[in-house]
Structure formats: C-alpha cells, structure tokens
Design a protein around this motif. Structure first.
Motif, PDB file in Angstrom:
ATOM      1  N   ALA A   7       0.835  -1.209   0.000  1.00 53.81           N
ATOM      2  CA  ALA A   7       0.000   0.000   0.000  1.00 53.81           C
ATOM      3  C   ALA A   7       0.865   1.253   0.000  1.00 53.81           C
ATOM      4  CB  ALA A   7      -0.911  -0.021   1.222  1.00 53.81           C
ATOM      5  N   VAL A   8       1.949   1.227   0.777  1.00 55.34           N
ATOM      6  CA  VAL A   8       2.855   2.382   0.821  1.00 55.34           C
ATOM      7  C   VAL A   8       3.529   2.580  -0.530  1.00 55.34           C
ATOM      8  CG1 VAL A   8       4.957   3.301   1.864  1.00 55.34           C
ATOM      9  CG2 VAL A   8       3.258   2.188   3.305  1.00 55.34           C
ATOM     10  N   LYS A   9       3.921   1.470  -1.177  1.00 55.31           N
ATOM     11  CA  LYS A   9       4.584   1.570  -2.472  1.00 55.31           C
ATOM     12  C   LYS A   9       3.643   2.142  -3.528  1.00 55.31           C
ATOM     13  CE  LYS A   9       7.970  -1.032  -5.096  1.00 55.31           C
ATOM     14  NZ  LYS A   9       8.676  -2.343  -5.234  1.00 55.31           N
ATOM     15  N   LEU A  10       2.380   1.723  -3.503  1.00 58.83           N
ATOM     16  CA  LEU A  10       1.381   2.262  -4.429  1.00 58.83           C
ATOM     17  C   LEU A  10       1.145   3.752  -4.178  1.00 58.83           C
ATOM     18  CD1 LEU A  10      -1.245  -0.643  -4.502  1.00 58.83           C
ATOM     19  CD2 LEU A  10       0.293   0.056  -6.351  1.00 58.83           C
ATOM     20  N   ARG A  11       1.171   4.105  -2.897  1.00 58.49           N
ATOM     21  CA  ARG A  11       0.988   5.513  -2.536  1.00 58.49           C
ATOM     22  C   ARG A  11       2.146   6.354  -3.050  1.00 58.49           C
ATOM     23  NH1 ARG A  11      -2.391   9.595  -1.822  1.00 58.49           N
ATOM     24  NH2 ARG A  11      -1.807  10.990  -0.116  1.00 58.49           N
ATOM     25  N   ILE A  12       3.363   5.826  -2.968  1.00 58.30           N
ATOM     26  CA  ILE A  12       4.538   6.549  -3.463  1.00 58.30           C
ATOM     27  C   ILE A  12       4.425   6.787  -4.966  1.00 58.30           C
ATOM     28  CG2 ILE A  12       7.023   6.362  -3.876  1.00 58.30           C
ATOM     29  CD1 ILE A  12       7.249   4.912  -1.190  1.00 58.30           C
ATOM     30  N   LYS A  13       4.010   5.739  -5.712  1.00 57.88           N
ATOM     31  CA  LYS A  13       3.856   5.879  -7.155  1.00 57.88           C
ATOM     32  C   LYS A  13       2.784   6.912  -7.504  1.00 57.88           C
ATOM     33  CE  LYS A  13       5.444   1.267  -8.512  1.00 57.88           C
ATOM     34  NZ  LYS A  13       5.061  -0.009  -9.178  1.00 57.88           N
ATOM     35  N   SER A  14       1.697   6.907  -6.727  1.00 58.69           N
ATOM     36  CA  SER A  14       0.616   7.861  -6.973  1.00 58.69           C
ATOM     37  C   SER A  14       1.084   9.301  -6.754  1.00 58.69           C
ATOM     38  CB  SER A  14      -0.564   7.551  -6.048  1.00 58.69           C
ATOM     39  OG  SER A  14      -1.574   8.512  -6.173  1.00 58.69           O
ATOM     40  N   VAL A  15       1.815   9.542  -5.671  1.00 64.07           N
ATOM     41  CA  VAL A  15       2.313  10.886  -5.380  1.00 64.07           C
ATOM     42  C   VAL A  15       3.344  11.315  -6.419  1.00 64.07           C
ATOM     43  CG1 VAL A  15       3.536  12.309  -3.693  1.00 64.07           C
ATOM     44  CG2 VAL A  15       1.853  10.664  -2.918  1.00 64.07           C
ATOM     45  N   GLN A  16       4.170  10.370  -6.878  1.00 64.30           N
ATOM     46  CA  GLN A  16       5.156  10.693  -7.913  1.00 64.30           C
ATOM     47  C   GLN A  16       4.475  11.117  -9.218  1.00 64.30           C
ATOM     48  OE1 GLN A  16       7.470   7.071  -7.960  1.00 64.30           O
ATOM     49  NE2 GLN A  16       9.092   7.955  -6.670  1.00 64.30           N
ATOM     50  N   SER A  17       3.379  10.443  -9.569  1.00 66.10           N
ATOM     51  CA  SER A  17       2.628  10.812 -10.769  1.00 66.10           C
ATOM     52  C   SER A  17       2.035  12.212 -10.640  1.00 66.10           C
ATOM     53  CB  SER A  17       1.518   9.795 -11.030  1.00 66.10           C
ATOM     54  OG  SER A  17       2.049   8.511 -11.254  1.00 66.10           O
ATOM     55  N   THR A  18       1.488  12.485  -9.457  1.00 69.64           N
ATOM     56  CA  THR A  18       0.924  13.814  -9.203  1.00 69.64           C
ATOM     57  C   THR A  18       2.011  14.883  -9.265  1.00 69.64           C
ATOM     58  OG1 THR A  18      -0.778  12.842  -7.785  1.00 69.64           O
ATOM     59  CG2 THR A  18      -0.394  15.206  -7.571  1.00 69.64           C
ATOM     60  N   MET A  19       3.171  14.580  -8.727  1.00 68.04           N
ATOM     61  CA  MET A  19       4.279  15.531  -8.716  1.00 68.04           C
ATOM     62  C   MET A  19       4.744  15.838 -10.131  1.00 68.04           C
ATOM     63  SD  MET A  19       7.929  15.360  -6.689  1.00 68.04           S
ATOM     64  CE  MET A  19       8.603  14.118  -7.779  1.00 68.04           C
ATOM     65  N   GLN A  20       4.732  14.843 -11.010  1.00 63.71           N
ATOM     66  CA  GLN A  20       5.122  15.088 -12.395  1.00 63.71           C
ATOM     67  C   GLN A  20       4.158  16.069 -13.065  1.00 63.71           C
ATOM     68  OE1 GLN A  20       5.254  11.202 -14.160  1.00 63.71           O
ATOM     69  NE2 GLN A  20       7.285  10.721 -13.345  1.00 63.71           N
ATOM     70  N   ILE A  21       2.868  15.938 -12.747  1.00 63.45           N
ATOM     71  CA  ILE A  21       1.865  16.841 -13.322  1.00 63.45           C
ATOM     72  C   ILE A  21       2.050  18.262 -12.802  1.00 63.45           C
ATOM     73  CG2 ILE A  21      -0.604  17.350 -13.443  1.00 63.45           C
ATOM     74  CD1 ILE A  21      -1.102  14.331 -13.281  1.00 63.45           C
ATOM     75  N   THR A  22       2.212  18.393 -11.474  1.00 63.32           N
ATOM     76  CA  THR A  22       2.360  19.728 -10.890  1.00 63.32           C
ATOM     77  C   THR A  22       3.651  20.392 -11.360  1.00 63.32           C
ATOM     78  OG1 THR A  22       3.400  18.791  -8.891  1.00 63.32           O
ATOM     79  CG2 THR A  22       1.007  19.123  -8.849  1.00 63.32           C
ATOM     80  N   LYS A  23       4.704  19.610 -11.526  1.00 67.12           N
ATOM     81  CA  LYS A  23       5.967  20.165 -12.008  1.00 67.12           C
ATOM     82  C   LYS A  23       5.818  20.642 -13.454  1.00 67.12           C
ATOM     83  CE  LYS A  23      10.329  21.155 -11.595  1.00 67.12           C
ATOM     84  NZ  LYS A  23      10.773  22.220 -10.661  1.00 67.12           N
ATOM     85  N   ALA A  24       5.115  19.862 -14.262  1.00 66.40           N
ATOM     86  CA  ALA A  24       4.898  20.259 -15.652  1.00 66.40           C
ATOM     87  C   ALA A  24       4.057  21.535 -15.734  1.00 66.40           C
ATOM     88  CB  ALA A  24       4.207  19.129 -16.416  1.00 66.40           C
ATOM     89  N   MET A  25       3.012  21.627 -14.907  1.00 64.56           N
ATOM     90  CA  MET A  25       2.167  22.825 -14.900  1.00 64.56           C
ATOM     91  C   MET A  25       2.954  24.035 -14.419  1.00 64.56           C
ATOM     92  SD  MET A  25      -1.511  21.405 -13.565  1.00 64.56           S
ATOM     93  CE  MET A  25      -2.291  22.978 -13.886  1.00 64.56           C
ATOM     94  N   GLU A  26       3.853  23.837 -13.474  1.00 67.99           N
ATOM     95  CA  GLU A  26       4.702  24.938 -13.000  1.00 67.99           C
ATOM     96  C   GLU A  26       5.601  25.451 -14.114  1.00 67.99           C
ATOM     97  OE1 GLU A  26       8.551  25.608 -10.055  1.00 67.99           O
ATOM     98  OE2 GLU A  26       7.347  23.785  -9.856  1.00 67.99           O
TER      99      GLU A  26
END
Length: 287
Positions: A7-26
């Motif tokens: 569950a923690v590993k899946l959560r890490i992947k999910s946050v990493q995906s979100t971070m890629q989006i926010t970084k791209a929008m920035e």
C-alpha cells in the motif's frame, strides 16, 4: 506487513505521478508568465495617454458636458469581472470573487459582464444577471474584443440600464504578489469635479465638431484600453498564482515522498527482522 508495504509503495507511485503533473504545470506557467508580464507592461502607456487626454478635455473646456462625466442617479452597477478559465491557481479566483462581494456589500441589484469561464460559472450558480456570455474565455480575449465590450457597455450605460461601471480584476504586483482590485470606470465624476475646481480654465485646444462629441468618442476607446489592460494584468496574475501554487504542490509532494519512503523502509526493515527472527527461532528449535 507485506500488505502494508504494498500500500505504501502504491501511494509513493501515486504521489510521484501527481508531482510530475504539478511540475509540468509549474514549468508551463513559468514559460508563459514572462510574455504575459511584458504584454501587461506594454499596454499601460496606452491607457495612461488616453486617461490624460480625457483629463485635458474635461479640465480645459468651459463648455464641456458629457453623459459619461455626470453623476448618475441610477445606483445600479455593472461589474466587468475578469477571472480565470481554470483552477489550480491557489486562491486566485476565490480572492477575486470575495473582493467583488465586499465591494457590492448588501446591494445585490447589479449586473455582471464575466470574462473567464470561472467567472461565468460563479455568477450562473448565484443566479446573478449576466449582461453577455460572449466573452467567456479570457485566454481568447483580444484587443478588438475589449473594444467591442467597451462599446456594449457604453450603449447600455447611455440607455440607463445601469448608472455605474466598475472593473474587477487581479492586479499583477510581482511574481509573488497579486492583488484583487475593483476600479470604477464610469461615470467619470472625478474629471468633472476636477474641471469645476480648476482655478483658471482656458480653451487651449479647438475640437471639431465640439469637445463633448470628441470626449464621447474617446470614452469607448478609453474603456477598451482599460479593460484590455485589466485582461493583461489578470492573465499575468493567474499564471503567477498558478506557478506559485504548483511550485508549492511539487514541494509538498517531494516531502510526502520522503516520508513515505521512510515508512516503506521501516516496514521493510521490520519485515526482514521478523523473518530473520523466525528463521533463527526455527533453527534453534531443530537443534
């Protein structure tokens, strides 16, 4: 324990995906911001020159009179509200609407001309009278559109649909500061009072056919330039707000990933320790 690690590993992947989006929008907001800021700086001299022309006509002509420069008995106001087309810009849109509501106070008898999808949606939900929805996308607003808006406002103003026009937009102060403003545009009572209080008034310029007609012809241009300046400032402010919000979101995501990695490593270490203990205990039992 294994289920918790998964569950923690899946959560890490999910946050990493979100971070890629926010970084791209920035990065996208940052790339557009410089050009938007330059456009905002370039349009200010045009507005100032028109403003000074109106002041000169109002102050320098003894026979001057105009419907745009007289105090109106109609208390109804039309707000030109420039908001964003999208969210994910922190408090950019919500702060603008709060400023407008504070300016309107208890008076709910007003009409709006929304520019930006968020503005249209906001006033539709609150069932506020909308003058037109033709200019609903702020990203597509051009100089010609601003002059068309100005002509529409002047026509409705002359017909008495409302007696005041105010511009509600977000002023670009700096990369880190954007300030919502409500600025009065009509009537130009400040110019009228300045003319009356002038100690020495002289007709320095001859206007053909007369100063009032020239003034009435310039006012729509003045409003168009004013609105276009507000649009340029608002677009730059929205990009700056989105850049700051996405930068903060990316930073928060990085911190969250660090904490999740720490939790994952602890869970993994605990699992390994448990397995070793079981192996040792099993070997001792056999011995």
């Amino acid at each position: 324990m294994a289920a918790n690690m998964k569950a923690v590993k899946l959560r890490i992947k999910s946050v990493q995906s979100t971070m890629q989006i926010t970084k791209a929008m920035e990065l996208v907001a940052s790339s557009k911001l410089r050009r938007a800021k330059e456009r905002s700086d370039q349009c200010r001299p045009y507005f100032r020159e028109l403003h000074q022309t109106l002041v000169d006509i109002a102050e320098g002509n003894t026979d001057f009179s105009s419907v745009y420069a007289k105090t109106s008995s109609n208390e109804r106001c039309c707000y030109v509200v420039i908001a964003g087309d999208r969210g994910l810009a922190g408090g950019y849109n919500s702060n603008l609407f709060k400023t407008l509501e504070a300016a309107a106070g208890d008076n709910r008898d007003y009409v709006v001309l929304p520019i930006g999808k968020k503005a249209v949606e906001y006033f539709q939900r609150r069932k506020v009278e909308i003058l037109t929805e033709e200019f609903a996308t702020v990203a597509n607003i051009s100089v010609a559109d601003c002059f068309e808006i100005a002509r529409l406002l002047c026509r409705e103003y002359r017909e008495g649909r409302f007696g005041h026009i105010e511009l509600c937009y977000t002023e670009f102060v700096s990369m880190l500061s954007q300030r919502p403003e409500v600025y009065p545009m009509l009537p130009l009572t400040d110019l009228e009072s300045a003319k009356e209080e002038a100690s020495a008034v002289r007709d320095l310029i001859l206007y053909e056919p007369d100063s009032s007609e020239v003034f009435d012809a310039i006012v729509p241009e003045y409003l168009g330039g004013f609105i276009y300046g507000g649009v340029c400032d608002a677009v730059a402010s929205e990009l700056a707000a989105r850049r700051n919000a996405m930068e903060a979101a990316t930073s928060n995501a990085e911190e969250m990933i660090e904490k999740l990695n720490l939790s994952y490593n602890r869970a993994r270490q605990s699992s390994i320790t448990t397995e070793i203990t079981e192996i040792v205990a099993g070997a001792e039992g056999v011995g």
